[in-house]
Write a protein that holds these residues in place. Structure first.
Motif, mmCIF file in Angstrom:
data_model
loop_
_atom_site.group_PDB
_atom_site.id
_atom_site.type_symbol
_atom_site.label_atom_id
_atom_site.label_comp_id
_atom_site.label_asym_id
_atom_site.label_seq_id
_atom_site.Cartn_x
_atom_site.Cartn_y
_atom_site.Cartn_z
ATOM 1 N N PHE A 83 0.949 -1.042 0.084
ATOM 2 C CA PHE A 83 0.112 0.110 0.258
ATOM 3 C C PHE A 83 0.962 1.179 0.027
ATOM 4 C CE2 PHE A 83 -4.152 -1.841 1.148
ATOM 5 C CZ PHE A 83 -3.654 -3.090 1.676
ATOM 6 N N TYR B 286 0.335 5.172 1.034
ATOM 7 C CA TYR B 286 -0.478 6.202 1.554
ATOM 8 C C TYR B 286 0.275 7.942 1.644
ATOM 9 C CZ TYR B 286 -3.782 2.916 4.032
ATOM 10 O OH TYR B 286 -4.633 1.989 4.207
ATOM 11 N N ALA C 154 -4.305 12.599 9.089
ATOM 12 C CA ALA C 154 -4.408 11.336 8.795
ATOM 13 C C ALA C 154 -3.943 10.682 7.585
ATOM 14 C CB ALA C 154 -5.764 10.871 9.037
ATOM 15 N N PRO C 155 -3.222 9.652 7.639
ATOM 16 C CA PRO C 155 -3.031 8.862 6.427
ATOM 17 C C PRO C 155 -4.031 8.765 5.561
ATOM 18 C CG PRO C 155 -1.842 7.822 8.159
ATOM 19 C CD PRO C 155 -2.867 8.566 8.780
ATOM 20 N N ARG D 186 1.653 -5.689 3.496
ATOM 21 C CA ARG D 186 0.933 -6.850 4.360
ATOM 22 C C ARG D 186 1.709 -8.087 4.143
ATOM 23 N NH1 ARG D 186 -5.066 -5.917 2.828
ATOM 24 N NH2 ARG D 186 -4.612 -7.000 1.075
ATOM 25 N N TYR E 71 -1.104 -11.088 7.617
ATOM 26 C CA TYR E 71 -2.202 -9.923 7.119
ATOM 27 C C TYR E 71 -2.111 -8.795 8.048
ATOM 28 C CZ TYR E 71 -3.740 -12.935 3.481
ATOM 29 O OH TYR E 71 -4.005 -13.871 2.381
ATOM 30 N N TRP F 231 4.866 -1.054 8.279
ATOM 31 C CA TRP F 231 4.839 0.414 7.736
ATOM 32 C C TRP F 231 6.175 0.760 7.758
ATOM 33 C CZ3 TRP F 231 0.562 3.291 6.090
ATOM 34 C CH2 TRP F 231 -0.904 2.518 6.649
ATOM 35 N N GLY F 232 6.632 1.577 6.682
ATOM 36 C CA GLY F 232 7.956 2.451 6.678
ATOM 37 C C GLY F 232 7.495 3.648 7.414
ATOM 38 N N ALA F 233 8.811 4.452 7.510
ATOM 39 C CA ALA F 233 8.838 5.545 8.323
ATOM 40 C C ALA F 233 8.273 6.834 7.402
ATOM 41 C CB ALA F 233 10.237 5.755 8.987
ATOM 42 N N GLY G 21 7.888 4.108 11.442
ATOM 43 C CA GLY G 21 6.676 3.869 10.897
ATOM 44 C C GLY G 21 5.553 3.578 11.850
ATOM 45 N N LEU G 22 4.359 3.744 11.518
ATOM 46 C CA LEU G 22 3.054 3.483 12.096
ATOM 47 C C LEU G 22 3.159 1.944 12.773
ATOM 48 C CD1 LEU G 22 0.255 4.788 9.595
ATOM 49 C CD2 LEU G 22 0.811 5.538 11.779
ATOM 50 N N LEU H 98 1.224 -0.959 14.958
ATOM 51 C CA LEU H 98 0.017 -1.502 15.590
ATOM 52 C C LEU H 98 0.165 -1.750 17.047
ATOM 53 C CD1 LEU H 98 -2.788 -2.489 14.436
ATOM 54 C CD2 LEU H 98 -1.754 -4.888 14.204
ATOM 55 N N TYR I 266 -5.704 -4.720 17.771
ATOM 56 C CA TYR I 266 -6.896 -4.880 16.655
ATOM 57 C C TYR I 266 -8.039 -5.526 17.109
ATOM 58 C CZ TYR I 266 -5.072 -9.422 15.753
ATOM 59 O OH TYR I 266 -4.489 -10.706 15.857
ATOM 60 N N GLY J 85 -1.304 -6.317 18.974
ATOM 61 C CA GLY J 85 -0.183 -5.935 17.873
ATOM 62 C C GLY J 85 1.171 -5.896 17.931
ATOM 63 N N PHE K 37 -3.740 6.976 16.069
ATOM 64 C CA PHE K 37 -4.542 6.675 15.006
ATOM 65 C C PHE K 37 -5.649 5.680 15.218
ATOM 66 C CE2 PHE K 37 -3.602 10.473 12.299
ATOM 67 C CZ PHE K 37 -2.154 10.683 12.587
ATOM 68 N N SER L 119 -8.310 -7.942 7.593
ATOM 69 C CA SER L 119 -7.136 -7.687 7.430
ATOM 70 C C SER L 119 -6.851 -7.571 6.062
ATOM 71 C CB SER L 119 -6.359 -8.678 8.349
ATOM 72 O OG SER L 119 -6.695 -9.997 7.771
ATOM 73 N N THR L 120 -7.723 -8.291 5.228
ATOM 74 C CA THR L 120 -7.548 -8.269 3.716
ATOM 75 C C THR L 120 -7.730 -6.837 3.054
ATOM 76 O OG1 THR L 120 -9.395 -9.327 3.332
ATOM 77 C CG2 THR L 120 -7.632 -10.776 3.616
ATOM 78 N N ASP L 121 -8.603 -6.079 3.779
ATOM 79 C CA ASP L 121 -8.980 -4.823 2.978
ATOM 80 C C ASP L 121 -8.075 -3.681 3.170
ATOM 81 O OD1 ASP L 121 -12.403 -5.538 3.669
ATOM 82 O OD2 ASP L 121 -11.142 -6.177 1.888
ATOM 83 N N THR L 122 -8.295 -2.554 2.680
ATOM 84 C CA THR L 122 -7.756 -1.112 2.584
ATOM 85 C C THR L 122 -8.115 -0.846 4.103
ATOM 86 O OG1 THR L 122 -7.599 -0.868 0.281
ATOM 87 C CG2 THR L 122 -7.471 1.100 1.595
ATOM 88 N N GLN L 123 -7.262 -0.029 4.923
ATOM 89 C CA GLN L 123 -7.658 0.643 6.088
ATOM 90 C C GLN L 123 -7.873 2.095 5.889
ATOM 91 O OE1 GLN L 123 -4.835 -0.314 9.137
ATOM 92 N NE2 GLN L 123 -4.871 -2.670 8.819
ATOM 93 N N TYR L 124 -8.769 2.665 6.743
ATOM 94 C CA TYR L 124 -9.207 3.887 6.397
ATOM 95 C C TYR L 124 -8.887 4.704 8.064
ATOM 96 C CZ TYR L 124 -10.743 2.640 2.187
ATOM 97 O OH TYR L 124 -11.081 2.116 0.859
ATOM 98 N N PHE L 125 -8.130 5.909 8.133
ATOM 99 C CA PHE L 125 -7.894 6.357 9.459
ATOM 100 C C PHE L 125 -8.740 7.385 9.927
ATOM 101 C CE2 PHE L 125 -3.770 4.181 9.880
ATOM 102 C CZ PHE L 125 -3.552 3.632 8.820
ATOM 103 N N GLY L 126 -8.710 7.511 11.111
ATOM 104 C CA GLY L 126 -9.168 8.755 11.589
ATOM 105 C C GLY L 126 -8.346 9.708 12.020
ATOM 106 N N PRO L 127 -8.616 11.093 12.291
ATOM 107 C CA PRO L 127 -7.991 12.156 12.614
ATOM 108 C C PRO L 127 -6.731 12.307 13.417
ATOM 109 C CG PRO L 127 -9.870 12.575 13.535
ATOM 110 C CD PRO L 127 -10.027 11.246 12.899
#
Lengths: 109, 113
Positions: free
Chosen positions: A33, A35, A42-43, A91, A95, A99-101, B42-43, B45, B48, B58, B90, B98-106
């Motif tokens: 992915f 982003y 947010a991303p 992923r 699953y 993430w990269g930085a 990076g982000l 986890l 979840y 995570g 976030f 986990s197979t789907d695209t993730q959408y983020f809050g602010p």
């Protein structure tokens, strides 16, 4: 261990083209992915690649080579609003997203 | 407007205090996630939930707990905050899992002193 590498920062000129690279070493692969994240926000999802090749979406394209563990995000006709960080995420076999930085892209007029 | 909301937007907290970060989504997504984002990293986890009633750990779960009593809400609790938990948090969701695209809050910017 799992690792995602991308350049920390890049600079480009408005109207130009820029390529942001991402290399990865993960336990398994179930998609990559990209982003976009503006400062303090947010991303937001840009693109998804699971098969080798190029995915084009308007001014943005993303390429994947699974054998090389490599992807790039190509941004064309750069606009000032493209100034942001670009995050690469893979992923893995569980699953979960690794993430990269992020790459901070600075656009100059 | 459909999406994910988080509260508070920012918070300054004394070490040792308990704090709950709230996350609500109205997209009827099954899966929800909590990440922390620190400068230069990076982000990561934290916890979840693939569906209401289930949760999982995570990469960095220590010091945090979550619950998923219903589809819409996924609160993150810091039982006794420490300065290393200073971060931007976030919440994210995905439709099926986990197979789907993730959408983020602010995001919530938390400072622990």
């Amino acid at each position: 261990g799992q690792n995602i590498d991308q350049p920390t920062e890049m600079t480009a000129t408005e109207g130009a083209i820029v390529q942001i690279n991402c290399t990865y070493q993960t336990s398994g692969f179930n998609g990559l992915f990209w982003y976009q994240q503006h400062a303090g926000e947010a991303p937001t999802f840009l693109s998804y690649n699971v098969l080798d090749g190029l995915e084009e979406k308007g001014r943005f394209s993303s390429f994947l080579s699974r054998s090389k563990g490599y992807s790039y995000l190509l941004l064309k006709e750069l606009q000032m609003k493209d100034s942001a960080s670009y995050l690469c995420a893979v992923r893995d076999s569980n699953y979960q997203l690794i993430w990269g930085a992020g790459t901070k892209l600075i656009i100059k007029p | 407007i459909a999406g994910i909301t988080q509260a508070p937007t920012s918070q300054i907290l004394a070490a040792g205090r308990r704090m709950t970060l709230r996350c609500t989504q109205d997209m009827r997504h099954n899966a929800m996630y909590w990440y922390r984002q620190d400068l230069g990293l990076g982000l990561r986890l934290i916890h979840y939930s693939n569906t209401a009633g289930t949760t999982g750990k995570g990469e960095v779960p220590d010091g945090y707990s979550v619950s998923r009593a219903n589809t819409d809400d996924f609160p993150l609790t810091l039982a006794s905050a420490v300065p290393s938990q200073t971060s931007v948090y976030f919440c994210a969701s995905s439709e099926k899992g986990s197979t789907d695209t993730q959408y983020f809050g602010p995001g919530t910017r938390l400072t622990v002193l």
